[in-house]
Design an enzyme around this catalytic site. Sequence first.
Site, PDB file in Angstrom:
ATOM      1  N   GLU A   1       0.837  -1.145  -0.016  1.00 36.87           N
ATOM      2  CA  GLU A   1      -0.119  -0.115  -0.103  1.00 36.87           C
ATOM      3  C   GLU A   1       0.766   1.205   0.110  1.00 36.87           C
ATOM      4  OE1 GLU A   1      -3.061   0.384  -0.619  1.00 36.87           O
ATOM      5  OE2 GLU A   1      -3.843  -1.865  -0.300  1.00 36.87           O
TER       6      GLU A   1
ATOM      7  N   TYR B   1      -6.747   6.199   4.161  1.00 38.56           N
ATOM      8  CA  TYR B   1      -7.020   5.242   3.296  1.00 38.56           C
ATOM      9  C   TYR B   1      -6.108   3.994   3.628  1.00 38.56           C
ATOM     10  CZ  TYR B   1      -5.918   2.056  -0.618  1.00 38.56           C
ATOM     11  OH  TYR B   1      -5.554   0.857  -1.220  1.00 38.56           O
TER      12      TYR B   1
ATOM     13  N   ASP C   1      -9.921   5.825  -1.421  1.00 39.08           N
ATOM     14  CA  ASP C   1      -8.839   6.323  -2.079  1.00 39.08           C
ATOM     15  C   ASP C   1      -9.305   6.990  -3.391  1.00 39.08           C
ATOM     16  OD1 ASP C   1      -9.513   4.239  -3.935  1.00 39.08           O
ATOM     17  OD2 ASP C   1      -7.536   3.867  -4.454  1.00 39.08           O
TER      18      ASP C   1
END
Length: 330
Positions: free
Chosen positions: A42, A123, A141
């Site tokens: 991520e 997020y 996102d």
Amino acid sequence: MESQITKLQNSLLVWYCSNGRHSLPWRNKTIPNRAYAVLISEIMLQQTQVKVVLERYFFPFLEKFPDLETLSQATEEEVLRLWQGLGYYTRARNLQKLAKICAKTGLPKEAESLVKLPGIGAYTAGAVACFGYNQCVSFVDSNIKRILIRLFALKNPAQKILEEKARLLLNKKDSFNHNQALLDLGALICTAKSPKCEICPISKFCQGKNHLQALATKKQMRNLKKSLYLAICIKDSKIALVKSTQKLYYGLYNFPEILQKDSTKLQNIGILKHAYTKYNLSVHCYIVPQHIIANSKFKFFPLDALSTLPLSSLALKVIKLLEVKSLLKP
Ligand code: SF4
């Protein structure tokens, strides 16, 4: 009777089942140390394309730093070296700060705790909680934001409204696949430039598909032009480099800069194009005698250090140019 939301959730999951990017390694629920692997993916995926992360960065990073403990014990140069070329290096430094905080305790499971860690926004906290720990949470996102704006026909919605809509849409029976499906829908179907509404699995629920222009979000300006003048100074098989103290490149090595007025009588070996943040740079590279850069904080390094020092992506481009011009021979 099945509600509209339930029908939409089911359509999305059916589509994801046959069209989703299931083979992405960070979606594999059996990957060792899963929450950590999800966190690394991520953070890398912020500002960087899936293909680049997958082919060049994700596996080498996990191999060298398989857990928070090894990452917390690495030097900053080791971490930056593996991040080299990914850009936005603050991400790598924040990851290491986070590792130092969590090495003994492990990553928290709840989004509310994750969001308090360095470099973790709402997020990423939600994604790690959901994809790393199967927590039933929603998040927004840029891809999910675009879908929500179009699906609910929202004009310039506040972040709070978007989060409410994402919560409303969340499939509580299968949040892992629901959230992955939304990310894939945004990347593959409901794209920014040319949404494929005709094959979209949630088209019949979409309130904004006929008003896409009116719902478009404003793009950030990204094309400010700027020139940069770099010094290539090689002496006794050593090359001059500067360790950056600027936020964007902190800790990475670059070529020293010179002033445009000092460049007029120097040998120009090429002009490179380079984009970073909102700038489009024209980078003029000159062979420079040492006294021209005497006031800068540069140091000389042996040429073979170029394969071990963490270098900015611009420095890597300059090195390629030097190789093409056969200027890096000892
Ligand atoms: S119908 Fe079109 S605009 Fe609506 S969600 Fe699907 S792709 Fe996006």
